[in-house]
Design a protein around this motif. Sequence first.
Motif, short mmCIF file in Angstrom:
data_model
loop_
_atom_site.label_atom_id
_atom_site.label_comp_id
_atom_site.label_asym_id
_atom_site.label_seq_id
_atom_site.Cartn_x
_atom_site.Cartn_y
_atom_site.Cartn_z
N GLN A 74 0.82 -1.22 0.00
CA GLN A 74 0.00 0.00 0.00
C GLN A 74 0.85 1.27 0.00
O GLN A 74 0.36 2.35 -0.28
CB GLN A 74 -0.89 0.04 1.24
N VAL A 226 0.94 7.21 9.71
CA VAL A 226 0.51 8.60 9.84
C VAL A 226 0.04 8.87 11.27
O VAL A 226 0.43 9.85 11.89
CB VAL A 226 -0.62 8.92 8.84
N GLN A 255 3.48 13.25 6.45
CA GLN A 255 2.04 13.48 6.50
C GLN A 255 1.58 13.62 7.95
O GLN A 255 0.76 14.48 8.27
CB GLN A 255 1.29 12.33 5.82
N LEU A 259 -0.25 16.92 9.77
CA LEU A 259 -1.50 16.90 10.53
C LEU A 259 -1.27 17.33 11.98
O LEU A 259 -2.06 18.08 12.55
CB LEU A 259 -2.11 15.49 10.51
N ARG A 262 -0.74 21.04 12.20
CA ARG A 262 -2.00 21.75 11.95
C ARG A 262 -2.89 21.70 13.19
O ARG A 262 -3.49 22.70 13.58
CB ARG A 262 -2.73 21.13 10.75
N ASN A 281 2.80 12.62 -3.76
CA ASN A 281 1.98 13.51 -4.57
C ASN A 281 1.28 14.58 -3.73
O ASN A 281 1.08 15.69 -4.15
CB ASN A 281 0.98 12.74 -5.43
N LEU A 282 0.99 14.21 -2.49
CA LEU A 282 0.34 15.16 -1.59
C LEU A 282 1.18 16.41 -1.38
O LEU A 282 0.64 17.49 -1.11
CB LEU A 282 0.17 14.42 -0.27
N THR A 284 2.59 18.50 -3.15
CA THR A 284 2.36 19.68 -3.98
C THR A 284 0.94 20.19 -3.84
O THR A 284 0.56 21.16 -4.48
CB THR A 284 2.63 19.36 -5.46
N PHE A 285 0.15 19.52 -3.03
CA PHE A 285 -1.25 19.94 -2.88
C PHE A 285 -1.45 20.78 -1.62
O PHE A 285 -2.49 21.38 -1.44
CB PHE A 285 -2.17 18.71 -2.82
N GLN A 289 3.53 24.28 -0.46
CA GLN A 289 3.97 22.96 -0.90
C GLN A 289 5.22 22.57 -0.10
O GLN A 289 5.96 23.43 0.38
CB GLN A 289 4.27 22.99 -2.39
N ALA B 79 -4.38 -0.94 -4.52
CA ALA B 79 -3.29 -1.37 -3.65
C ALA B 79 -3.86 -1.84 -2.32
O ALA B 79 -3.46 -2.87 -1.77
CB ALA B 79 -2.29 -0.24 -3.43
N LEU B 259 -5.51 20.81 -8.82
CA LEU B 259 -4.35 21.49 -9.41
C LEU B 259 -4.79 22.46 -10.50
O LEU B 259 -4.27 23.58 -10.60
CB LEU B 259 -3.38 20.46 -9.99
N ARG B 262 -6.37 25.53 -9.03
CA ARG B 262 -5.36 26.37 -8.39
C ARG B 262 -4.57 27.16 -9.43
O ARG B 262 -4.29 28.34 -9.27
CB ARG B 262 -4.41 25.51 -7.56
N LEU B 282 -5.12 12.48 0.64
CA LEU B 282 -4.84 13.87 0.32
C LEU B 282 -6.01 14.80 0.65
O LEU B 282 -5.80 15.98 0.95
CB LEU B 282 -4.55 13.91 -1.16
N PHE B 285 -5.76 16.92 3.64
CA PHE B 285 -4.56 17.74 3.80
C PHE B 285 -4.69 19.08 3.10
O PHE B 285 -3.89 19.97 3.31
CB PHE B 285 -3.34 17.00 3.25
N THR B 286 -5.67 19.18 2.21
CA THR B 286 -5.84 20.43 1.49
C THR B 286 -6.59 21.42 2.37
O THR B 286 -7.14 21.06 3.41
CB THR B 286 -6.66 20.19 0.22
#
Lengths: 340, 340
Positions: A74, A226, A255, A259, A262, A281-282, A284-285, A289, B79, B259, B262, B282, B285-286
């Motif tokens: 995973q 996490v 990650q 959290l 935050r 990938n997260l 850049t979100f 970033q 996965a 993306l 944004r 994700l 997290f945004t």
Amino acid sequence: MTQKGITLKDVAAAANVSRATAARALNSYGYVGDETALRVLEAAERLGYRANLVAQALRSGQLPIVGFVPGDIQNPFFARIAHDIEVELRKHRHNLLIASSEENVEQEKQLLESLRSLSIRGFILAPTSATDSQHIVQLVSEGTPVVLIDRVVQELQCDSVVVDNEGGAREAVDFLVSNGHERIGLLRDESRIFTAQERLAGYQNSLQSHGIGLDESLVSVSRSTVEHAVDATIRLFSRRNRPTALFTVDSLMTQGALLGLRSMGLSIPNDVSLVGFDDFNLATFTDPQITVVAQPISEIGPLAAKFLLERLAGKKIAPRHIRFPTRLIVRGSVAQLPGR
Amino acid sequence: MTQKGITLKDVAAAANVSRATAARALNSYGYVGDETALRVLEAAERLGYRANLVAQALRSGQLPIVGFVPGDIQNPFFARIAHDIEVELRKHRHNLLIASSEENVEQEKQLLESLRSLSIRGFILAPTSATDSQHIVQLVSEGTPVVLIDRVVQELQCDSVVVDNEGGAREAVDFLVSNGHERIGLLRDESRIFTAQERLAGYQNSLQSHGIGLDESLVSVSRSTVEHAVDATIRLFSRRNRPTALFTVDSLMTQGALLGLRSMGLSIPNDVSLVGFDDFNLATFTDPQITVVAQPISEIGPLAAKFLLERLAGKKIAPRHIRFPTRLIVRGSVAQLPGR
DNA sequence: GATGAATGTGAGATCGATCTCACATCGCAA
DNA sequence: TTGCGATGTGAGATCGATCTCACATTCATC
């Protein structure tokens, strides 16, 4: 219900030859008359003959299957590698059997033990332990090709493909230092896993080379999930005189840190600067970033597969140990601290 | 170099019995004298005997291996399912062979064709096409157990485990409508994939039930990758009279939308409200966190594995078709539009 | 004591593909 | 014409586990 069992025998009968001749025609070896060969091939085609790989395996002692034992399928890192390996293997008509160790040495042992009786041709392995490796040593000593990825085992004579964990971690911490940070926290894994140790070393080496003393109170240890990382982060930042920056040793930890910070109302990078090991990938979100040390994931799987396939093809050379460099990707999670 | 080949023959010789008797003792069937059995077991233990699964498979016609053919093992959805299946199979001493179709029917056909000759016992399959399924039909008609997940194939007689795509999409769009949105954009997949079709239907049904006309200009189609979704999003929101809300049909599309919006300087939820199908880590997290339709991922793999294992054990009942409900998770990406 | 059932064991066949060996047949050279 | 190499082909063994049969025993019952 249909063509269940078209065996070589059926083909031979249809072509009016013996099984031996049919085998010769289909596998093109030995002497076969042109016309006979054609008749066999035609019969095989007509009947839809497919060689039984299990029978072949019983004779040859090897199934066209390669085992992949990652820590956890995973984990996107391993999922990507699994995919890349699969693509390479497919080119050579091999299949991929995946069995996760779940970062548990005992499970890893059991898996290898049970896969052994399957006549698996070779393994690509991310060993759970750097030291408890008797089971892998034995596998290798029996002649089974093994390629290690992500982590190496010290005295093991086999190919390995890893990244420069120490250098990557050092670069990350160097970067924080060059931005004026001195109180740099570390969120790290339990030490058993090889990569975590190397990354810890990089952290320590960087600090020492800058004349910054190590401070145990800046290091928080947790399991690599996490949830655990959230707790560890909160513990770390609840102390007084908290760090101005944080380095996390893998993407799950990063990650968790995100959290945790935050939930404490700490903002990145104003209150805390952050650099994580392993891009994800997260990263850049989020806003901002996240600055990370990226691993060349896309190269690991194909190379490991290539090494293994070469071994399967009988290549006999000294074990190769590849260590890819990492790359610091600067985004927005590190703030410049006012100079002294 | 060590114990390479301890076969039943070796054990039998060591215990001074015939192969037949040794087999009886080890597999406890037929008549064996107590003392003899003990001697055989002891010899097997001492020699470290392990039955050769390939030889067993040749006789029985079946390897203890189950094939899993997902669209893409890198997709966290698959996965996770792969992991869950693996855990279940392990309990029954079966292994998992993973071969990704990469959402390509031709590749799917080739994979199944080549796995067939491996005497794989059964398959868990996420079929790429809802219509082009002759290869699967044939597999099933030959008696190979197959369980479909995530997607079904219309006229196929086999177990399936899917989610209520139509209902989930409807709920998502209903939610947007109840917040005052009428111009609701849809970012969807090419229609070939079954789930995308159902989710499209849910979108349409919701709008119709609220008396909102369908507007083709609100729908953007792209391949299901983050990159393509970014482009599709930009295309959609570059038109004048753009949507006030967007529904995306899978998590990759949702990420692409994030993306894309944004990059256009559109803020969520002030400028655009967003609901995505499929939860993903994700999403929390945004800023704001994304409202999604969550699937009960943790239930799909274990149930599919259970169904398959039952079939392998010989269970003969009518095919079961399970459709799990979805769950709307309201977070912060939807704004209430000023009432009319 | 004889008959038949229950108990125990081994020889050999089987699964399917492949390989070794022996046996043909042909052509060409001595 | 004999002989030998080149060419083709089939019978049977092999890989390892399991199953069917046949053949021994032993024990109980009439």
